[in-house]
Structures are given as structure tokens and as C-alpha cells.
Design a protein around this motif. Structure first.
Motif, PDB file in Angstrom:
ATOM      1  N   UNK A 102      43.094  32.721  58.454  1.00 57.95           N
ATOM      2  CA  UNK A 102      42.105  31.877  57.790  1.00 57.95           C
ATOM      3  C   UNK A 102      41.073  32.732  57.063  1.00 57.95           C
ATOM      4  N   UNK A 103      40.594  33.761  57.729  1.00 64.46           N
ATOM      5  CA  UNK A 103      39.619  34.659  57.116  1.00 64.46           C
ATOM      6  C   UNK A 103      40.213  35.356  55.898  1.00 64.46           C
ATOM      7  N   UNK A 104      41.454  35.829  56.030  1.00 66.66           N
ATOM      8  CA  UNK A 104      42.105  36.517  54.915  1.00 66.66           C
ATOM      9  C   UNK A 104      42.336  35.574  53.739  1.00 66.66           C
ATOM     10  N   UNK A 105      42.690  34.323  54.028  1.00 69.87           N
ATOM     11  CA  UNK A 105      42.925  33.362  52.947  1.00 69.87           C
ATOM     12  C   UNK A 105      41.640  33.064  52.180  1.00 69.87           C
ATOM     13  N   UNK A 106      40.542  32.895  52.911  1.00 66.28           N
ATOM     14  CA  UNK A 106      39.261  32.585  52.247  1.00 66.28           C
ATOM     15  C   UNK A 106      38.765  33.784  51.449  1.00 66.28           C
ATOM     16  N   UNK A 107      38.719  34.946  52.093  1.00 66.79           N
ATOM     17  CA  UNK A 107      38.229  36.127  51.384  1.00 66.79           C
ATOM     18  C   UNK A 107      39.186  36.530  50.267  1.00 66.79           C
ATOM     19  N   UNK A 108      40.495  36.370  50.511  1.00 69.32           N
ATOM     20  CA  UNK A 108      41.477  36.702  49.481  1.00 69.32           C
ATOM     21  C   UNK A 108      41.330  35.819  48.265  1.00 69.32           C
ATOM     22  N   UNK A 109      41.103  34.510  48.476  1.00 68.07           N
ATOM     23  CA  UNK A 109      40.913  33.603  47.341  1.00 68.07           C
ATOM     24  C   UNK A 109      39.688  34.014  46.532  1.00 68.07           C
ATOM     25  N   UNK A 110      38.630  34.387  47.233  1.00 66.43           N
ATOM     26  CA  UNK A 110      37.415  34.814  46.525  1.00 66.43           C
ATOM     27  C   UNK A 110      37.683  36.081  45.718  1.00 66.43           C
ATOM     28  N   UNK A 111      38.420  37.024  46.301  1.00 69.52           N
ATOM     29  CA  UNK A 111      38.695  38.284  45.608  1.00 69.52           C
ATOM     30  C   UNK A 111      39.636  38.076  44.424  1.00 69.52           C
ATOM     31  N   UNK A 112      40.601  37.144  44.558  1.00 69.80           N
ATOM     32  CA  UNK A 112      41.485  36.838  43.423  1.00 69.80           C
ATOM     33  C   UNK A 112      40.675  36.255  42.274  1.00 69.80           C
ATOM     34  N   UNK A 113      39.799  35.310  42.593  1.00 66.75           N
ATOM     35  CA  UNK A 113      38.972  34.713  41.547  1.00 66.75           C
ATOM     36  C   UNK A 113      38.095  35.767  40.882  1.00 66.75           C
ATOM     37  N   UNK A 114      37.593  36.685  41.675  1.00 66.24           N
ATOM     38  CA  UNK A 114      36.757  37.753  41.114  1.00 66.24           C
ATOM     39  C   UNK A 114      37.581  38.667  40.214  1.00 66.24           C
ATOM     40  N   UNK A 115      38.802  38.980  40.648  1.00 64.01           N
ATOM     41  CA  UNK A 115      39.631  39.887  39.850  1.00 64.01           C
ATOM     42  C   UNK A 115      40.075  39.247  38.543  1.00 64.01           C
ATOM     43  N   UNK A 116      40.372  37.946  38.573  1.00 60.90           N
ATOM     44  CA  UNK A 116      40.887  37.286  37.375  1.00 60.90           C
ATOM     45  C   UNK A 116      39.792  36.808  36.435  1.00 60.90           C
ATOM     46  N   UNK A 117      38.540  36.890  36.862  1.00 61.92           N
ATOM     47  CA  UNK A 117      37.445  36.485  35.988  1.00 61.92           C
ATOM     48  C   UNK A 117      36.959  35.069  36.222  1.00 61.92           C
ATOM     49  N   UNK A 118      37.251  34.492  37.378  1.00 63.66           N
ATOM     50  CA  UNK A 118      36.758  33.151  37.700  1.00 63.66           C
ATOM     51  C   UNK A 118      37.890  32.238  38.135  1.00 63.66           C
ATOM     52  N   UNK A 119      37.515  31.133  38.807  1.00 64.71           N
ATOM     53  CA  UNK A 119      38.518  30.186  39.304  1.00 64.71           C
ATOM     54  C   UNK A 119      39.315  29.572  38.173  1.00 64.71           C
ATOM     55  N   UNK A 120      38.695  29.387  37.010  1.00 65.11           N
ATOM     56  CA  UNK A 120      39.402  28.766  35.892  1.00 65.11           C
ATOM     57  C   UNK A 120      40.450  29.694  35.287  1.00 65.11           C
ATOM     58  N   UNK A 121      40.428  30.974  35.666  1.00 65.88           N
ATOM     59  CA  UNK A 121      41.415  31.932  35.156  1.00 65.88           C
ATOM     60  C   UNK A 121      42.310  32.437  36.289  1.00 65.88           C
ATOM     61  N   UNK A 122      42.572  31.535  37.226  1.00 70.22           N
ATOM     62  CA  UNK A 122      43.293  31.909  38.446  1.00 70.22           C
ATOM     63  C   UNK A 122      44.635  32.571  38.147  1.00 70.22           C
ATOM     64  N   UNK A 123      45.353  32.052  37.147  1.00 69.07           N
ATOM     65  CA  UNK A 123      46.693  32.569  36.867  1.00 69.07           C
ATOM     66  C   UNK A 123      46.724  33.460  35.626  1.00 69.07           C
ATOM     67  N   UNK A 124      45.595  34.077  35.296  1.00 70.57           N
ATOM     68  CA  UNK A 124      45.594  34.986  34.155  1.00 70.57           C
ATOM     69  C   UNK A 124      46.438  36.213  34.456  1.00 70.57           C
TER      70      UNK A 124
END
Length: 736
Positions: A133-155
Motif C-alpha cells: 500500500x505504501x509503495x503504491x501510494x508513493x509510487x503513484x506520486x513519483x510517477x506523476x512527478x516524473x511525467x510532469x503531473x497526473x494529466x500526463x500519466x502516460x507520457x
């Protein structure tokens, strides 16, 4: 910034546990689907009364009928003193399969829930679910940060393959892993009674008819209950007129009079029972087989995430800065702040600090994330060396710097110089360092040197900036940085084709054999096991530790390593390469360059290159087995001298790998450059771009500038610009 360590350390520590629970969970997800597939079909109109009548006809001593969420119906009975059980065909009431538990499923279930360690193992498994659960939450945040925001999730992603694969899997699987973790924690909490689920509390009826023997088919309560809603039906004890039927359905439970068939009492499922049932369904897939299979497939990503996560950590650990002679923050007159993602910028900072110490200065190096001006009481100057993460974000060691700077009541009084590190082929080249410069200017921080940049870790660029810094400080400063090289291999030249001598520009296509690789290298992607056209080949020359990078014209699938080299007067590496003969060797390494990959797909490509810049473009075309439309604009001096790959172009056209070739010859009766050829083909270019074409440019900076100007003219009537294409990752450059 806590997200990164919160994601990293639990994952590293419990990687093996997550590996086991994820694989066992993925295997268990198959059983509900198989059970649902094998369960006999039940008519929508079939009632519990009809089903019970059919089963009792086959087994007069019937004790209980159960229906699983998959639809499988199982019966238990006594034949005299002998108990029996079987899976039942509801259409006939007869046995169709054994009701004994699947031993493989039972073994996997025990492994998944308790690791064969009883309650202690259940606690460990619960800890694994909490970690997930912790990895999923922190991982989602880090993915959004890496891609430039939630709206660019699949960039589209860039960077080393391990990090890219880690993120690609995470952003697809994260919702499934989050759901699996939450439901697992709920079930664990139920097991250890942390959560209390209100059980059915239905009192046995005080009065019953006292009759027995009523036919099941005539019992109204059973006739009113469809089999699709049944959970189980327990029969009264034979010969006991006070006993009753116990009926459990998806809605609740009740008692049925054995003599009259009427419902004596009923209780609906409580909210907590419904939530508990839903959690079990979501976690196990029982009653939702398709969802279970989807979650199982997502769980298969966990082992890959574990391995790639370890590889990413190892890569960072290898490049972790090893500082020596670092002055205390309160005593340093020069403060060097570092913003680095992969660790390479720390190496430049160490070289800078050593040179400044030799010049008599006291130097303190620290990450930008620890920026605290109050600590630097004797600082006379600040030097910031900053890389950029993703599309202009702060790298790992610079998190929170801009916020700390903006929160200051007043800027530091000691002047500042900012040096950005990046790759010009990326749209957000040194964007974070530029943002730091802008924020410092807005805050009123005095400037020591104008903002400057380093392209692709160039030692030459760094030495040039060092000389400018020395002039500002009034002391000579020579920064002879030698980047830490990756592991190198010896490459053997197997073939060469020479061009350009007639126009006094000697160049060669050099082909090297792939070096032998170990099984570990193939598994982890190290060495020359994974590379594509457009990646970089680092050549370490004899007599110098500084490598020279060349764009690859081949991929690992081609079975060889190929580059195109132009010999430069006085050039150490180019001279050694162009003098190589087949059988001789060079020391080399491969560096990923995902920002200049052709990618997969069917969208058209517009490839533009001049001279040796055509090398990676030829690699893209050679690799175009899918036959996507490719239009190549190739600039050369004379077709009789430097027409690189001249015999391959026609063959690739015949094979459908190259759609069209436009040549621009600069030494002819009518001199022409690639930008001129682009203008002549303007309608084709615009049409291709309107249909999603990607533009890829490789060659010298002057050529690239001319191409950009030509495309600006060509695209203007269509309402497009090169900048718009770059923002959509449809215009990429590899320039030198």
C-alpha cells in the motif's frame, strides 16, 4: 522530501516477501476463473426448491448444499454412516466432480496468507500488504512527478532502461496493486479482529410446526429463492421435528419450517458483512473472475518492479558522491550546492571543489535540498550545479530548493553562479537550472556569473565555465574533469567503408563485432546487450581517459555495432578510429540515449541528416521491419565521394523500409542543402506532419538551425511551429 525514501527503503527491505506474495497471488487468481469456466450452467429460473429436490433424489441423506461465488454447487450427505460430497450438476442433481480441495490451490493459499508460519506468517503477510500500500501510494506520486503531473500519466519516458521499465509497469499496475493491498489489509484486520464484522445474530424460532416430511418442491421459502442468490442450505437433523432449515443467501439468512416450508425468521446482511464480502471478492476474484485475472496480471509486475527497483538503487549507489575534505558549512567561504538525479553532477562538483581548494578556498559541498543560508555564516559566494529531472522538474537532491528560496525574507548577500547540466536533444534542456536562475533573480540574489550550461557532461564545456569563474574570482582556475566511466568492453573491427577523400573530408562507416556477454549481463541489460540506433557509443582513446561519444547506426538486434566517423584534423579519437584496420580493437561502452529513439509504431518519420549525422538515421531505416512510412532528407557534398550507405538506400527502398529519399548535394552545379530540399518538399512534409509524423534531425548545429528555420516557414501556413512539435515529442534533435 520523504516520498523517495518512503518508496525506496520498504521496497528494498521487503522485496523478497513481495516477490513471493505477488507470484502466489497471481497464481491463485487463475483458480476462480477456472472454477467459473468449469461450473455447470444454471438456469436463471431455477429455484432452491427445485435444486434441493434433484440433489435429494440422488442423495437421500442430504445434509447441505453450497453455491460458490463462481456458480459451482457442492453437496454434502450421509449414506448410512458414510459421509460423502461432490460437485453437483444443477440440471440433474447428480455428481460431476470431486468436492475435495485442490491440493495445489490449498498449498498456494497457505503460502500466500501465512508463508506456512501460522499466525506469525499472517502478520508478516499483513506487513507485506501494508508495504505494498505504501509503495503504491508513493509510487503513484513519483510517477506523476516524473511525467510532469497526473494529466500526463502516460507520457513518453526517457532515461536508463531499468528506471523506464520500472515506471512503465508501475503506472499500469498501480491501481490494481493499490486495490489488492487495501483488500488484503482488510482481510488481515478481520483475521486478527482489529476490525469486527457483525455476524448474523438470528435467534432460533421459539415455535415451529413440529411437522416433518414436507416435499422440498412445496416449500414456499425455497421456491421463492433463486439458485443464483444461494450461498448455502443446511438441512434439519433427520427425525428431529424441532429442527429447521437454515438458508443463507447473498441478502441475508433465515430459518425455514421443515413441516410448512414457510420462512420463520430472517435477517439481512449488515453493512459490515457486505463490505467484508466485497473485500473478499475483490481480493480473491471469487465472483469476479475477470477482475481477479486482471489483478493477477498486475501482480506479475511486482517481481519485475522488485528487480528493476534494486537495479535503479544500485545504479544510484554506484554514483553516490564520495566527498573528502568537505569544510564545515559555517566555516566555508565557497558553498557548492548540487542538484543531481543520477549522481553524475556530484562528480563535477567534486572536481570544482578540489580546484577551488588548490586555489586556497574553503569549500563546502551540499545538496540543494539542504539549502539553509543561515548555516553559511562566512560564505562569500554560492555556486549551484543543477541537473534537470523529467520535463523541467527538480532532481532528487534539489527537492524543495525553490520553496526554501521563495520563503526567505531576504536573499543571501554573497553572489551566485548557476551552472545547468543536461542534454540539448531534450525539450526541457537545463529547465530546472534556468528556473533556479529566474527565481534567484526575482528574489534579488546578486549574480557572480551569467547562467551557463553543460551539454551531455562535456568536460570541455566545464573547463570553459571554470576559466570564466576563475576570471570572476581573480585566480586562474583549470577544471580538468574526468567523468567516471562505465565498464568498458574491447570491440573488434570487422569491416569498414571509406568515403569523402575526394572532397577532403575523410569519413568511414565502422562495423564492430558484438563482444561476448554473460548471462547476468543479458538479464540486467548491462554491457552491449541492449542498445538501439540513436544510442551513444563511447570510445575511450589511447592516451586519454576522456571518451568521445558517437551516435549508433545499429541496434543489438542487428548483431553488430556500427558508427559513422569523420576524421578531424588533430582529433585524437577520430584519427585513431579512422586508422583502425579489421581485427584491431578499441575500448568502448554504450550509453542509452532514449531521447533520440525512433520508437515503435506506424506513424510516419521525417528523417533529416547531413554528413555523418545520417548514421543513426540509417539505423532507424534498417530497423524498420514494420514498413512505416519514412522520408529521408540527406545532405552530402558530392555523390561520388561521401554518399554514405549509397548501396543500401535502394535496397531498403525495395524492401519497403524507406519510402522516399531526397538528396541535397552542396558541391554541384546547383548547390543545395537539406533545408532547401525540405522547402521543395513542403507539401509532403506538411501532410505527413498533419498525419502525426515525427521529425528527427541529426548533424551539426548550423544544419539543425537551418532545418528549424525552414520548418518554421513550411509549417507557418498550417498553424504549426517546431516548438509545438517539440512539446509533443514530435521533433527531436541529436546535434553536435
Amino acid at each position: 522530501m520523504l516520498m523517495r525514501p518512503l518508496h525506496r527503503w520498504p521496497g528494498l527491505v521487503l522485496a523478497a516477501l513481495l516477490f513471493v506474495t505477488a507470484l502466489s497471488g497471481a497464481a491463485l487468481s487463475l483458480f476462480p476463473a477456472l472454477e467459473a469456466e468449469q461450473a455447470p450452467t444454471v438456469s436463471d429460473t431455477l429455484t432452491v426448491a427445485e435444486l434441493a429436490t434433484r440433489v435429494q433424489a440422488s442423495h437421500p441423506g442430504l445434509e447441505q448444499i453450497k453455491r460458490a461465488p463462481s456458480g459451482r454447487i457442492t453437496a454434502w450427505w450421509f449414506d448410512g454412516e458414510q459421509p460423502g460430497s461432490a460437485v453437483i450438476d444443477p440440471a440433474t442433481g447428480r455428481d460431476v466432480a470431486s468436492a475435495d480441495p485442490n491440493p495445489t490451490q490449498r498449498w498456494l493459499t497457505t503460502l500466500h496468507r501465512s508463508l506456512f508460519l501460522g499466525d506469525g506468517g499472517r502478520l508478516v503477510a499483513a506487513a507485506g500488504a501494508l508495504t505494498m500500500l505504501l509503495l503504491a501510494i508513493t509510487g503513484a506520486w513519483l510517477v506523476a512527478r516524473r511525467t510532469g503531473g497526473w494529466h500526463r500519466w502516460f507520457t513518453r519516458l526517457r532515461g536508463p532502461w531499468a528506471g523506464r521499465l520500472h515506471t512503465e509497469i508501475a503506472r499500469v499496475a498501480v491501481l490494481g496493486l493499490l486495490l489488492s493491498a487495501v483488500t488484503a489489509l482488510w482481510m488481515s484486520a478481520e483475521t486478527f479482529e482489529v476490525i469486527t464484522v457483525e455476524s448474523a445474530n438470528l435467534n432460533t424460532p421459539a415455535t415451529v410446526s413440529g411437522q416433518t416430511g414436507r416435499p422440498l418442491a412445496q416449500m414456499d421459502a425455497l421456491r421463492a429463492t433463486p439458485v443464483a442468490a444461494l450461498r448455502d442450505l443446511s438441512f434439519p437433523a433427520a427425525g428431529d421435528p424441532q429442527d429447521v432449515f437454515t438458508l443463507r443467501t447473498t441478502q441475508g439468512m433465515g430459518y425455514v419450517d421443515a413441516g410448512t416450508g414457510t420462512l420463520l425468521a430472517w435477517q439481512d446482511l449488515s453493512l459490515s458483512q457486505r463490505v467484508s464480502d466485497t473485500m473478499e471478492m475483490l481480493h480473491t476474484g471469487r465472483g469476479a473472475a475477470v477482475l481477479g485475472l486482471i489483478l493477477g496480471v498486475m501482480a506479475l509486475g511486482v517481481p519485475v518492479l522488485s528487480v528493476t527497483g534494486v537495479l535503479v538503487w544500485l545504479a544510484g549507489w554506484r554514483t553516490r558522491p564520495k566527498l573528502s575534505g568537505n569544510a564545515p558549512a559555517a566555516q566555508a567561504d565557497t558553498v557548492v550546492l548540487v542538484g543531481s538525479e543520477s549522481g553524475s553532477t556530484w562528480g563535477f562538483a567534486t572536481t570544482l571543489a578540489e580546484a577551488l581548494r588548490r586555489a586556497g578556498q574553503s569549500v563546502h559541498i551540499a545538496p540543494m535540498s539542504g539549502f539553509a543560508p543561515a548555516r553559511y555564516r562566512q560564505a562569500q559566494r554560492y555556486l549551484i550545479l543543477a541537473a534537470t529531472y523529467g520535463e523541467g522538474d527538480a532532481p532528487a537532491s534539489a527537492q524543495g530548493f525553490l520553496a526554501r528560496l521563495q520563503a526567505l525574507d531576504a536573499p543571501p548577500t554573497a553572489p551566485l553562479a548557476v551552472l545547468g547540466f543536461g542534454d540539448r536533444s531534450f525539450p526541457a534542456f537545463c529547465a530546472f537550472a534556468a528556473a533556479v536562475t529566474d527565481a534567484a533573480h526575482t528574489k534579488g540574489w546578486p549574480t557572480l556569473l551569467p547562467f551557463d550550461t553543460i551539454d551531455r557532461q562535456s568536460p570541455q564545456d566545464f573547463a570553459r565555465w571554470g576559466r570564466a569563474l576563475g576570471e570572476a574570482l581573480g585566480t586562474p582556475l583549470e577544471l580538468a574533469h574526468q567523468p567516471t566511466l562505465p565498464a568498458t568492453e574491447m570491440l573488434t573491427l570487422v569491416a569498414r567503408q571509406d568515403y569523402g577523400s575526394a572532397v577532403q573530408v575523410p569519413m568511414s562507416i565502422l562495423r564492430f563485432a558484438l563482444p561476448p556477454t554473460s548471462r547476468w549481463q543479458r538479464l540486467t541489460g548491462q554491457g552491449f546487450t541492449r542498445f538501439e540506433p540513436g544510442d551513444l557509443l563511447g570510445i575511450v582513446p589511447e592516451g586519454s581517459p576522456v571518451p568521445r561519444l558517437y551516435s549508433l547506426a545499429s541496434g543489438a538486434r542487428d548483431g553488430f555495432i556500427e558508427i559513422v566517423v569523420r576524421r578531424h584534423v588533430g582529433g585524437l579519437v577520430s584519427t585513431q578510429l579512422t586508422e583502425l584496420e579489421p581485427g584491431q580493437t578499441v575500448r568502448a561502452f554504450v550509453r542509452p540515449h532514449p531521447g533520440f529513439h525512433a520508437d515503435r509504431g506506424r506513424t510516419p518519420l521525417i528523417l533529416i541528416g547531413a554528413g555523418t549525422g545520417v548514421g543513426p538515421l540509417a539505423g532507424f531505416i534498417r530497423d524498420n521491419t514494420a514498413g512505416r512510412p519514412i522520408h529521408l532528407f540527406f545532405g552530402l557534398r558530392h555523390p561520388d565521394s561521401d554518399f554514405l550507405y549509397h548501396s543500401e538506400w535502394s535496397r531498403w527502398q525495395a524492401e519497403g523500409k524507406l519510402t522516399e529519399l531526397s538528396l541535397a548535394v552542396s558541391r554541384s552545379a546547383q548547390p543545395q542543402y537539406v533545408q532547401d530540399a525540405l522547402r521543395q518538399a513542403a507539401p509532403q512534409v506538411v501532410d505527413a506532419i498533419r498525419h502525426g509524423a515525427k521529425v528527427m534531425v541529426c548533424g551539426g548545429r548550423d544544419m539543425a538551425r537551418g532545418v528549424s528555420e525552414a520548418l518554421t516557414e513550411i509549417l507557418q501556413p498550417a498553424g504549426l511551429t517546431p516548438a509545438m512539435l517539440k512539446a509533443g515529442d514530435r521533433y527531436v534533435e541529436d546535434v553536435y
